[in-house]
Design a protein around this motif. Structure first.
Motif: not given
Length: 123
Positions: A33-38, A23-31, A56-59, A43-51
């Motif tokens: 995704f939301i905060f990482g996308s924002y 359950m924590g993994g599902g909630v964490g992936l969603t959160i 990294q945010y999601m995991i 701020n931009g994707a940075g040198p590593r790229g969007f994906l």
């Protein structure tokens, strides 16, 4: 003819921990995704790229939420004491806990008596 009553076995501590982690993994992936996308949009994707940045945010968010929800689900459900050990635990409990326990037992007995009274009135 009376229907047989099925008794479900309570999940083990490991199963509770696993369920909390999932359950924590599902909630964490969603959160994540939301905060990482924002963050990427702001701020931009940075040198590593969007994906790579988004993953990294999601995991990291999923790992954090999984860890804490797994521990929390075990702690929350660990208070269930087997019936044969309840008198012993109440003997060593503080008076405040003991009075709450006794109050809960009295309420449960009243509910059962009320349930039996209503069933006999309905019959």
């Amino acid at each position: 003819m009376a229907t047989p009553v099925r008794h479900m076995q309570e999940p083990s501590v490991w199963q509770k921990c696993e369920m909390g982690a999932l359950m924590g993994g599902g909630v964490g992936l969603t959160i994540g995704f939301i905060f990482g996308s924002y963050s990427i949009l702001r701020n931009g994707a940075g040198p590593r790229g969007f994906l790579a940045t988004l993953s990294q945010y999601m995991i990291s968010s999923a790992a954090t939420f999984s860890f804490f929800l797994a521990i929390g689900s075990v702690i929350r459900n660990e208070g269930d004491i087997p019936p044969h050990l309840q008198p012993l635990s109440m003997q060593f409990a503080s008076p405040l806990v003991r009075s709450r326990y006794e109050g809960a037992m009295r309420m449960r007995a009243r509910w059962e008596a009320e349930k039996a009274r209503q069933q006999s009135a309905d019959s």
